[in-house]
Write a protein that holds these residues in place. Structure first.
Motif, PDB file in Angstrom:
ATOM      1  N   LEU A  29       0.826  -1.204   0.000  1.00  0.00           N
ATOM      2  CA  LEU A  29       0.000   0.000   0.000  1.00  0.00           C
ATOM      3  C   LEU A  29       0.866   1.262   0.000  1.00  0.00           C
ATOM      4  O   LEU A  29       0.531   2.261  -0.643  1.00  0.00           O
ATOM      5  N   ALA A  30       1.970   1.209   0.734  1.00  0.00           N
ATOM      6  CA  ALA A  30       2.884   2.358   0.762  1.00  0.00           C
ATOM      7  C   ALA A  30       3.454   2.618  -0.629  1.00  0.00           C
ATOM      8  O   ALA A  30       3.572   3.771  -1.066  1.00  0.00           O
ATOM      9  N   LYS A  31       3.800   1.533  -1.343  1.00  0.00           N
ATOM     10  CA  LYS A  31       4.316   1.695  -2.713  1.00  0.00           C
ATOM     11  C   LYS A  31       3.251   2.305  -3.622  1.00  0.00           C
ATOM     12  O   LYS A  31       3.550   3.133  -4.484  1.00  0.00           O
ATOM     13  N   ILE A  32       2.007   1.875  -3.439  1.00  0.00           N
ATOM     14  CA  ILE A  32       0.914   2.420  -4.250  1.00  0.00           C
ATOM     15  C   ILE A  32       0.781   3.925  -4.005  1.00  0.00           C
ATOM     16  O   ILE A  32       0.633   4.716  -4.942  1.00  0.00           O
ATOM     17  N   CYS A  33       0.841   4.325  -2.736  1.00  0.00           N
ATOM     18  CA  CYS A  33       0.719   5.744  -2.385  1.00  0.00           C
ATOM     19  C   CYS A  33       1.844   6.559  -3.018  1.00  0.00           C
ATOM     20  O   CYS A  33       1.618   7.624  -3.599  1.00  0.00           O
ATOM     21  N   LEU A  34       3.055   6.036  -2.930  1.00  0.00           N
ATOM     22  CA  LEU A  34       4.209   6.763  -3.486  1.00  0.00           C
ATOM     23  C   LEU A  34       4.117   6.873  -5.003  1.00  0.00           C
ATOM     24  O   LEU A  34       4.610   7.837  -5.596  1.00  0.00           O
ATOM     25  N   SER A  35       3.514   5.876  -5.657  1.00  0.00           N
ATOM     26  CA  SER A  35       3.392   5.930  -7.114  1.00  0.00           C
ATOM     27  C   SER A  35       2.286   6.882  -7.557  1.00  0.00           C
ATOM     28  O   SER A  35       2.290   7.332  -8.707  1.00  0.00           O
ATOM     29  N   CYS A  36       1.350   7.204  -6.670  1.00  0.00           N
ATOM     30  CA  CYS A  36       0.217   8.054  -7.040  1.00  0.00           C
ATOM     31  C   CYS A  36       0.460   9.528  -6.714  1.00  0.00           C
ATOM     32  O   CYS A  36      -0.065  10.404  -7.393  1.00  0.00           O
ATOM     33  N   VAL A  37       1.233   9.820  -5.669  1.00  0.00           N
ATOM     34  CA  VAL A  37       1.404  11.210  -5.254  1.00  0.00           C
ATOM     35  C   VAL A  37       2.366  11.939  -6.184  1.00  0.00           C
ATOM     36  O   VAL A  37       3.140  11.329  -6.914  1.00  0.00           O
ATOM     37  N   ARG A  38       2.308  13.258  -6.144  1.00  0.00           N
ATOM     38  CA  ARG A  38       3.223  14.096  -6.914  1.00  0.00           C
ATOM     39  C   ARG A  38       4.516  14.317  -6.124  1.00  0.00           C
ATOM     40  O   ARG A  38       4.618  13.934  -4.950  1.00  0.00           O
ATOM     41  N   GLU A  39       5.478  14.967  -6.780  1.00  0.00           N
ATOM     42  CA  GLU A  39       6.751  15.222  -6.106  1.00  0.00           C
ATOM     43  C   GLU A  39       6.585  16.163  -4.925  1.00  0.00           C
ATOM     44  O   GLU A  39       7.317  16.071  -3.943  1.00  0.00           O
ATOM     45  N   VAL A  40       5.636  17.091  -5.013  1.00  0.00           N
ATOM     46  CA  VAL A  40       5.460  18.065  -3.935  1.00  0.00           C
ATOM     47  C   VAL A  40       4.677  17.492  -2.761  1.00  0.00           C
ATOM     48  O   VAL A  40       4.674  18.066  -1.669  1.00  0.00           O
ATOM     49  N   ASP A  41       3.962  16.385  -2.972  1.00  0.00           N
ATOM     50  CA  ASP A  41       3.168  15.789  -1.904  1.00  0.00           C
ATOM     51  C   ASP A  41       4.053  15.023  -0.933  1.00  0.00           C
ATOM     52  O   ASP A  41       5.128  14.520  -1.297  1.00  0.00           O
ATOM     53  N   ILE A  42       3.602  14.918   0.304  1.00  0.00           N
ATOM     54  CA  ILE A  42       4.367  14.253   1.364  1.00  0.00           C
ATOM     55  C   ILE A  42       3.489  13.170   1.958  1.00  0.00           C
ATOM     56  O   ILE A  42       2.423  13.452   2.522  1.00  0.00           O
ATOM     57  N   ALA A  43       3.944  11.914   1.835  1.00  0.00           N
ATOM     58  CA  ALA A  43       3.173  10.772   2.353  1.00  0.00           C
ATOM     59  C   ALA A  43       3.876  10.191   3.565  1.00  0.00           C
ATOM     60  O   ALA A  43       5.097  10.018   3.557  1.00  0.00           O
ATOM     61  N   GLY A  44       3.094   9.866   4.599  1.00  0.00           N
ATOM     62  CA  GLY A  44       3.674   9.299   5.801  1.00  0.00           C
ATOM     63  C   GLY A  44       2.730   8.324   6.460  1.00  0.00           C
ATOM     64  O   GLY A  44       1.504   8.352   6.258  1.00  0.00           O
ATOM     65  N   ARG A  45       3.296   7.438   7.281  1.00  0.00           N
ATOM     66  CA  ARG A  45       2.476   6.469   8.012  1.00  0.00           C
ATOM     67  C   ARG A  45       2.081   7.088   9.334  1.00  0.00           C
ATOM     68  O   ARG A  45       2.920   7.330  10.192  1.00  0.00           O
ATOM     69  N   TRP A  46       0.798   7.349   9.471  1.00  0.00           N
ATOM     70  CA  TRP A  46       0.298   8.034  10.667  1.00  0.00           C
ATOM     71  C   TRP A  46       0.039   7.051  11.812  1.00  0.00           C
ATOM     72  O   TRP A  46       0.269   7.368  12.971  1.00  0.00           O
ATOM     73  N   SER A  47      -0.433   5.862  11.478  1.00  0.00           N
ATOM     74  CA  SER A  47      -0.663   4.816  12.481  1.00  0.00           C
ATOM     75  C   SER A  47      -0.532   3.474  11.784  1.00  0.00           C
ATOM     76  O   SER A  47      -0.221   3.404  10.592  1.00  0.00           O
TER      77      SER A  47
END
Length: 472
Positions: A374-392
């Motif tokens: 799921l983390a890989k999916i998120c990273l492939s969908c977001v833009r360069e300016v977006d910041i993805a993190g695991r909140w819980s």
């Protein structure tokens, strides 16, 4: 005749070198152009189109050792030589001091010849103990020399008369227009011998000693290691032979006799200093190289450790997403930026646990391997300016700076589609929900997150797989 003698001198230097050295055969040596001071006798000069003098002999030796061919570019004056090397018409000045003026356009080799500066006057009864021994005397000095720059900077109270050359300074002293002149020992001595001046004497020794080097146009700075290697390989016997050849001190009277003694004394000190310096450098070179390699290895290890610590302090070890602490700080920064500049910002909460699963037990419905996917999916969908993190353990948060809610909705839909069409069945069947909220005026991050959580709750109540936007 002068050119013929200079040619014999060079052949003598080469014969002495070839008798004791072994050279590597170079099939095609490169050509290095150079300019000289055409009238700085005996250091360097141009006679009948040929370069002769101390620098000419050293260039012959250095060229053989470095495997390069030096080619003279003739000039009318020292000023023209400086202009040529600045504009690239020639690459090298073979005999210069490392002055602040020249550093703007030259890079320098190691020194290969040292010459003292002396004071000359018509009084035999006074010996000056350096510049500090002068008080009211008017001192003539070549304005183009490093000595003139040195005296003007460190002895501003000395009365200086700037001349166009050392020869002009000698003439002014002979006419009685100045009290003392200062300059390089060998060139002053040559000028006095040429003018047949017997009523002048060396009456003092002046710091600094000129350490003469090759000055290379900064565009050709890659020549410096090659030239330094050649300079380091010049035998002491060759240096002594060149010095003796051009040390043309002649004793005409009492003052010339003292001049000869001073020349021998100063020359002995300089040669001893150069020999000691070269031996010291050779002894220390291997130790310094070893220490440098150790330092570089330690710096590399330390850099890698620091990078690893920095990564671990800001990332989740399981998914390589940013961790909760990092996301909290970035979100606070975004709130602060919004309050200053009123730029849009959106927050996306991606939760992969259904409402029913939460009511039955607290265990996640997907294992860690699935969470990594799921983390890989998120990273492939977001833009360069977006910041993805695991909140819980069951939630991923995506911060979208400078992004209105409509653009964030497109990103959330793209994430939803990527999960629902994934090749793995356990990912496709995963109950998930997505909540969005745009940052509003006067909100803190806690308020912003709370509204996104409410949108997530509404999406979860519709049995998952939904994207909901928080009310404004």
């Amino acid at each position: 005749m002068f050119k013929f003698k200079a040619t014999l001198v060079r052949w003598g230097v080469l014969s002495a070198m070839l008798s004791g050295w072994t050279f590597s055969a170079l099939s095609a040596p490169s050509i290095v152009t150079y300019c000289v001071n055409p009238s700085w006798v005996p250091y360097e000069m141009v006679r009948n189109g040929a370069h002769v003098g101390i620098s000419a002999d050293y260039l012959t030796v250095i060229g053989e050792l470095a495997g390069v061919q030096f080619k003279l570019v003739e000039t009318d004056s020292w000023q023209q030589s400086l202009e040529f090397v600045q504009t690239g018409k020639c690459m090298v000045l073979p005999m210069v001091t490392q002055s602040s003026v020249y550093r703007s356009f030259l890079t320098f080799s190691a020194p290969y010849f040292a010459t003292p500066n002396v004071l000359v006057s018509e009084s035999y009864d006074v010996m000056y103990h350096g510049i500090d021994g002068l008080s009211h005397q008017l001192v003539a000095v070549d304005k183009n020399s490093h000595l003139a720059e040195y005296l003007a900077r460190y002895y501003p109270d000395i009365r200086l008369q700037l001349m166009n050359s050392e020869a002009e300074a000698v003439r002014e002293l002979a006419r009685g227009n100045v009290d003392v002149m200062a300059g390089a020992l060998l060139s002053i001595n040559s000028e006095m011998n040429r003018m047949n001046l017997h009523d002048m004497a060396i009456t003092g020794y002046v710091e600094p000693v000129h350490l003469l080097r090759l000055g290379v146009n900064k565009a050709h700075a890659d020549l410096i290691p090659l030239l330094n290697s050649a300079i380091d390989g010049i035998p002491e016997a060759t240096s002594v032979a060149i010095y003796k050849r051009w040390n043309n001190v002649k004793s005409h009277s009492e003052q010339d006799f003292r001049l000869g003694i001073l020349v021998v004394f100063c020359g002995g000190i300089l040669l001893a200093t150069l020999i000691w310096r070269k031996n010291l450098i050779r002894r220390c070179k291997s130790e310094m190289r070893q220490k440098q390699e150790e330092m570089e290895n330690l710096q590399t290890v330390l850099l890698e450790k620091n990078r690893m610590l920095e990564f671990l302090s800001s990332h989740d070890t399981s998914t390589n997403l940013y961790n909760r602490n990092f996301m909290l700080h970035r979100a606070e920064d975004e709130v602060s930026r919004f309050n200053r500049f009123h730029t849009a910002a959106s927050l996306i909460l991606f939760d992969f646990t259904s409402q029913s699963a939460r009511q039955i037990n607290s265990k996640p419905v997907i294992n860690e391997d699935g969470i990594k996917e799921l983390a890989k999916i998120c990273l492939s969908c977001v833009r360069e300016v977006d910041i993805a993190g695991r909140w819980s353990s069951e939630q991923i948060i995506i911060l979208c700076p400078q992004t209105p809610i409509s653009a964030s909705k497109i990103l959330a839909d793209r994430l939803k589609e990527a999960v629902e069409t994934h090749q793995r069945e356990d990912i496709r069947d995963l109950p998930f929900s997505i909540g969005l909220a745009a940052l509003q005026e006067g909100e803190t991050f806690a308020d912003w997150y709370e509204r996104a959580s409410q949108a997530l709750y509404l999406a979860r109540r519709q049995h998952g797989g939904k994207v909901m936007i928080a009310e404004t």
